[in-house]
Design an enzyme around this catalytic site. Structure first.
Site, short mmCIF file in Angstrom:
data_model
loop_
_atom_site.label_atom_id
_atom_site.label_comp_id
_atom_site.label_asym_id
_atom_site.label_seq_id
_atom_site.Cartn_x
_atom_site.Cartn_y
_atom_site.Cartn_z
N PRO A 35 33.13 31.55 47.56
CA PRO A 35 34.49 32.06 47.51
C PRO A 35 34.98 32.76 48.77
O PRO A 35 36.17 33.03 48.90
CB PRO A 35 34.47 33.02 46.33
CG PRO A 35 33.05 33.46 46.25
CD PRO A 35 32.22 32.30 46.68
N ASP A 58 38.90 22.97 53.55
CA ASP A 58 40.02 23.57 52.84
C ASP A 58 40.56 24.77 53.62
O ASP A 58 40.06 25.12 54.70
CB ASP A 58 39.57 24.03 51.45
CG ASP A 58 39.27 22.86 50.53
OD1 ASP A 58 39.78 21.75 50.79
OD2 ASP A 58 38.52 23.06 49.54
N LYS A 79 45.19 23.26 51.06
CA LYS A 79 46.43 23.46 50.33
C LYS A 79 46.67 24.95 50.18
O LYS A 79 45.74 25.74 50.12
CB LYS A 79 46.35 22.84 48.92
CG LYS A 79 46.01 21.35 48.91
CD LYS A 79 45.88 20.87 47.48
CE LYS A 79 45.47 19.40 47.42
NZ LYS A 79 44.10 19.18 47.88
N GLY A 110 35.95 25.45 49.30
CA GLY A 110 35.79 26.81 48.81
C GLY A 110 35.21 26.81 47.41
O GLY A 110 35.48 25.92 46.60
N GLY A 111 34.39 27.81 47.10
CA GLY A 111 33.78 27.89 45.78
C GLY A 111 32.76 26.81 45.54
O GLY A 111 31.91 26.52 46.38
N ASP A 112 32.86 26.15 44.39
CA ASP A 112 31.94 25.08 44.00
C ASP A 112 32.73 23.78 43.85
O ASP A 112 33.80 23.77 43.23
CB ASP A 112 31.27 25.43 42.67
CG ASP A 112 30.43 24.28 42.15
OD1 ASP A 112 29.37 24.03 42.74
OD2 ASP A 112 30.85 23.62 41.18
N MET A 199 43.27 30.42 39.45
CA MET A 199 44.58 29.97 39.94
C MET A 199 45.69 30.31 38.96
O MET A 199 46.52 29.47 38.63
CB MET A 199 44.55 28.46 40.22
CG MET A 199 43.55 28.07 41.28
SD MET A 199 43.34 26.28 41.47
CE MET A 199 42.28 25.88 40.08
N ALA A 228 38.15 37.45 46.39
CA ALA A 228 36.80 37.75 45.91
C ALA A 228 35.75 37.50 46.98
O ALA A 228 35.74 36.45 47.63
CB ALA A 228 36.49 36.89 44.69
#
Length: 534
Positions: A35, A58, A79, A110-112, A199, A228
């Site tokens: 994140p 991203d 985005k 980002g993230g998973d 989101m 985060a």
């Protein structure tokens, strides 16, 4: 024996041809970057970044991850709210085209990738196109936000189940009534002990209206975590009934993760990140390089938001015709003095450019200006300096004292490895102290910054900088020069100096140091901020 050799040779050729074929065919790896905190990247993710020709990324990725590979091509397809760089089908086609051209591609997400990251859609497209792909999981935003905000996703005393859902619709399949997608069974959600919404800031009021109407108790503990795991993370707690108002009042916007459930009440006890000594503080760092990277990491470990505004930029000295004869004289010196880690790196590069290596240093003893420069000698040259100031003094003054103490001045021949500016007056002082000869090798050029980075000046003007670190008088002078009439912005900002010489410069400039580091080690600069008592 000949048969064995023949088999071995044949096997080796088969392996070589197989590897050649594999390398010539493109591939795509979907890598979860986590994140925000770059330290959360997995080992496998790092390995693939090392191998990639192209990194397709991203928007919400830490700058450190986007500058990790200097020899890779970066392609931005991110985005943001209300704006799309490329539609999803075009992103998928970019990946396919790059792989089919023989490139190794990391799709850095980002993230998973498989948790609200559209990774499944991208893998479907790759599979249909016959492209070889791999998926590397990452720390998803819910897990990262939970850990860094002190809100367990599950806890035996509060909940044995948790559900993730998104407040962001897929085009064309949104709930006609709320705009949320895909349509959700709100009554089922309202009965669960713990919910996490991705989101959902934009649609928060609508989501809460649905959940409360479906039976979610109004007093359910709730929280919103923005950015985060980043050093600018913010958390707001409330109840389900009051969360929308609390989020609006605090100015929380995307990216944010929202939590509902009794586990939110554990935050007061488990908020380790928010209890770090510099949590909520912003520190402006005016230097770059390995030494300052340690400083930046120390500050982040203490919870600070670190903003970089390097006041000096360096590049190799292109005048090899002048340097080469001096490099050839190094093996005749008694001592080689290294003024910085950049000097070590540039010396290595200049030796290579001249067709030489570390053997050109002969039997000369090495003297390093400090611990970080000494570490650079070991890492880059494979040798450890014999002479390093031990008293924690700053810069050239401490180094001169150490050289005198160990008997490496009187009657000695010394070489100074430095920038085109730096170690001012050291050669003269060595000669005055009895040195037989001093030669100077400006192996790199140091250029003052032409501007303060836009993000840094914006924070200064907004009054959001709490501390500025100064690790040399040069950085202090240049920052104040660039600020010009706006130098008064520094009045309300605390200033930390690395040592007495830098403190003297700051005082001369009219902005005395708030605190001075105990020694010239970078770690002590961060410690000085943490230990400061007004």
């Amino acid at each position: 024996m000949p048969v064995v050799n023949s088999i071995g040779s044949s096997t080796s050729k088969i392996h070589e041809e197989t590897q050649k074929k594999i390398r010539s065919s493109g591939w795509v790896a979907l890598v979860g970057a986590g994140p925000g905190d770059p330290g959360l990247l997995t080992l496998r993710g790092k390995q693939l970044l090392d191998q990639a020709d192209v990194i397709v990324h991203d928007q919400l990725l830490h700058p450190e991850l986007l500058s990790y590979r200097t020899n890779a091509q970066y392609v931005f397809v991110g985005k943001s709210a209300g704006h799309t760089t490329l539609p999803q089908p075009q992103i998928e086609q970019v990946l396919i085209d790059l792989a089919k051209s023989g490139k190794g591609v990391v799709r850095l997400k980002g993230g998973d990738p498989f948790t609200f990251g559209r990774g499944g859609e991208e893998c479907q497209a790759l599979a249909a196109a016959g492209v070889r792909f791999e998926v590397v999981p990452g720390v998803t935003a819910a897990a990262g936000a939970a850990a860094y905000a002190g809100i367990p996703l599950t806890h035996r005393d509060t909940n044995s189940a948790v559900l993730f859902f998104t407040g962001h619709a897929r085009e064309g399949v949104a709930d006609e009534e709320t705009g949320l997608a895909p349509p959700l069974d709100w009554s089922a959600l309202a009965k669960l002990p713990a919910l996490v919404m991705y989101m959902g800031v934009k649609s928060l009021a609508e989501v809460l209206s649905k959940l409360l109407a479906a039976g979610l108790p109004a007093e359910t503990p709730a929280a919103a975590v923005q950015w985060a795991t980043w050093d600018k993370q913010r958390t707001v707690t409330a109840t389900a009934e009051s969360l929308a108002a609390a989020v609006a009042s605090a100015g929380i916007n995307a990216p944010a993760i929202l939590f509902f459930g009794k586990q939110v009440l554990l935050r007061d006890q488990l908020d380790w990140a928010g209890k770090r000594p510099l949590a909520g503080k912003t520190v402006l760092v005016t230097r770059t390089g390995p030494a300052s990277s340690d400083l930046r990491q120390d500050l982040r470990n203490f919870g600070a938001r670190v903003v970089e505004a390097p006041m000096l930029h360096t590049l190799p000295n292109p005048d090899l015709a002048t340097l080469a004869p001096l490099l050839l004289r190094l093996n005749a010196m008694d001592c080689i003095v290294l003024a910085s880690w950049r000097g070590v790196e540039s010396l290595k590069d200049q030796l290579q450019a001249a067709g030489l290596d570390v053997r050109a240093l002969g039997r000369a003893k090495l003297a390093a200006v400090g611990r970080h420069t000494a570490d650079a000698c070991w890492q880059m040259l494979g040798v450890r300096p014999e002479i390093v100031p031990q008293d924690g003094g700053e810069g050239s003054r401490a180094l001169l004292n150490e050289l005198q103490t160990v008997g490496m001045v009187t009657g000695k021949r010394l070489a100074l490895i430095r920038a085109d500016v730096g170690l001012a007056g050291v050669a003269e002082k060595l000669l005055a102290g009895g040195a037989a000869e001093v030669i100077e090798l400006p192996v790199y050029l140091s250029t003052p910054a032409s501007e303060i980075p836009p993000h840094a000046i914006a924070l200064l003007r907004a009054g959001e900088v709490d501390w500025i670190t100064f690790t040399s008088g040069l950085t202090a002078r240049r920052l104040i020069e660039l600020l010009g009439p706006e130098k008064t912005l520094l009045t309300g900002i605390k200033r930390v100096s690395i040592g007495p010489m830098t403190s003297q410069t700051l005082a001369e400039l009219g902005f005395p140091a708030t605190v001075q580091a105990a020694t010239s080690h970078m770690g002590d600069v961060a410690d000085a901020i943490v230990s400061y008592q007004p």
